[in-house]
Design an enzyme around this catalytic site. Structure first.
Site, PDB file in Angstrom:
ATOM      1  N   ASN A 230       0.788  -1.155   0.197  1.00  0.00           N
ATOM      2  CA  ASN A 230      -0.257   0.002   0.211  1.00  0.00           C
ATOM      3  C   ASN A 230       0.803   1.198  -0.145  1.00  0.00           C
ATOM      4  OD1 ASN A 230       0.841  -0.544   2.598  1.00  0.00           O
ATOM      5  ND2 ASN A 230      -1.009   0.445   3.534  1.00  0.00           N
ATOM      6  N   VAL A 231       0.438   2.159  -0.568  1.00  0.00           N
ATOM      7  CA  VAL A 231       1.077   3.632  -0.827  1.00  0.00           C
ATOM      8  C   VAL A 231      -0.045   4.568  -0.563  1.00  0.00           C
ATOM      9  CG1 VAL A 231       2.296   5.135  -2.247  1.00  0.00           C
ATOM     10  CG2 VAL A 231       2.561   2.552  -2.460  1.00  0.00           C
ATOM     11  N   GLU A 232       0.261   5.239   0.583  1.00  0.00           N
ATOM     12  CA  GLU A 232      -0.649   6.308   1.165  1.00  0.00           C
ATOM     13  C   GLU A 232      -0.389   7.548   0.475  1.00  0.00           C
ATOM     14  OE1 GLU A 232      -2.148   4.325   5.301  1.00  0.00           O
ATOM     15  OE2 GLU A 232      -0.869   6.072   5.223  1.00  0.00           O
TER      16      GLU A 232
ATOM     17  N   CYS B  48      -9.917  -5.421   1.058  1.00  0.00           N
ATOM     18  CA  CYS B  48     -11.411  -4.446   1.330  1.00  0.00           C
ATOM     19  C   CYS B  48     -12.282  -4.717  -0.055  1.00  0.00           C
ATOM     20  CB  CYS B  48     -10.855  -3.050   1.337  1.00  0.00           C
ATOM     21  SG  CYS B  48     -10.056  -2.523  -0.165  1.00  0.00           S
TER      22      CYS B  48
ATOM     23  N   GLU C 248      -3.260  -4.275  -3.172  1.00  0.00           N
ATOM     24  CA  GLU C 248      -3.838  -5.100  -4.356  1.00  0.00           C
ATOM     25  C   GLU C 248      -3.552  -4.361  -5.744  1.00  0.00           C
ATOM     26  OE1 GLU C 248      -5.760  -6.544  -0.833  1.00  0.00           O
ATOM     27  OE2 GLU C 248      -5.002  -4.671  -1.417  1.00  0.00           O
TER      28      GLU C 248
ATOM     29  N   CYS D 190      -4.167   0.712  -2.601  1.00  0.00           N
ATOM     30  CA  CYS D 190      -4.078  -0.355  -1.813  1.00  0.00           C
ATOM     31  C   CYS D 190      -3.094  -1.149  -2.268  1.00  0.00           C
ATOM     32  CB  CYS D 190      -5.319  -1.236  -1.704  1.00  0.00           C
ATOM     33  SG  CYS D 190      -6.838  -0.367  -1.119  1.00  0.00           S
TER      34      CYS D 190
ATOM     35  N   CYS E  95     -10.925  -3.807  -3.543  1.00  0.00           N
ATOM     36  CA  CYS E  95      -9.797  -4.804  -3.846  1.00  0.00           C
ATOM     37  C   CYS E  95     -10.419  -6.022  -4.345  1.00  0.00           C
ATOM     38  CB  CYS E  95      -8.901  -4.957  -2.837  1.00  0.00           C
ATOM     39  SG  CYS E  95      -7.701  -3.207  -2.825  1.00  0.00           S
TER      40      CYS E  95
END
Length: 238
Positions: free
Chosen positions: A44-46, A88, A57, A55, A91
């Site tokens: 994940n990369v916020e 989630c 995925e 996310c 995803c």
């Protein structure tokens, strides 16, 4: 294909440690087995604008296609402790797209198929029922934007002394504030049976009304009939 779940989880854990999570401090890693035997990973990369967060995925699917495409066979998604983590809802739809109903997702006490995680999934077949080969071929391109709107009226006619069925697709009044007025969108072809005319109508809109020779109205559309039409049309059995 044999699935090495331990290797998948180890790759997911390694990738999880590279996640970028300045907002949540909740790193996620995922590793997937592709149908050609290779492995792809994602984390994940916020983003400060939270809605733009990716996310793990998403990264997995990007890696899948960046390295040659194919279909996902199995995935392991883990949290910061290395424990299996459920994708989630968004995803799950993404994984369905790139792995399908038989894709396996690691879970405890056993892996789960996508059909278990996303029952009654939406897919391209749902779109094709409306916009696919049948619908697209039968509805003129310049009328495609009206599909699903308006009403089709099916009625009998006489051709060469024989009763045939035809219809017309009527546009309802335009959207509020538009200059479009009520009018005929398309006139139907001559068809041998009521059922054929109703089928012609249902490709265009779920609102189909059958008008009999005496002017009586029957509802042949989807859902509940309008209040002014009390009778429901039923196809005659041969």
């Amino acid at each position: 294909m044999e699935i090495d779940w331990a290797a998948l989880r180890a790759a997911a854990i390694e990738t999880m440690r590279r996640a970028y999570t300045p907002v949540s401090d909740f790193p996620v890693g995922v590793a997937g087995l592709v149908d050609d035997g290779r492995m792809v990973v994602g984390c994940n990369v916020e983003n400060a604008s939270l809605g733009m967060t990716l996310c793990a995925e998403c990264g997995l699917v990007s890696s899948l296609h960046a390295t040659g495409g194919g279909r996902l066979v199995a995935i392991s998604c883990v949290d910061a402790t290395g424990a299996p983590l459920m994708p989630c809802g968004r995803c799950r739809q993404l994984l369905w797209e790139h792995g399908g109903p038989e894709l396996l997702v690691e879970a405890l006490p056993r892996p789960l198929r996508m059909t278990e995680l996303l029952p009654h999934a939406f897919g391209y077949e749902d779109m094709e029922r409306v916009t696919g080969p049948v619908g697209a071929a039968d509805v003129p391109a310049d009328l495609a934007r009206w599909r699903g709107r308006g009403t089709v009226f099916v009625h009998p006619d006489i051709s060469g002394g024989t009763t045939i069925w035809t219809g017309y697709w009527e546009r309802s009044s335009g959207e509020p504030g538009s200059a479009e007025e009520k009018g005929i969108l398309e006139e139907g072809p001559n068809l041998p049976t009521t059922a054929a005319a109703v089928a012609w109508g249902l490709v265009r809109t779920p609102r189909v009304v059958v008008v009999d020779a005496e002017g009586g109205l029957s509802w042949a559309g989807e859902g509940e009939a309008p209040e002014n039409i009390r009778q429901r049309w039923e196809e005659e059995k041969p």
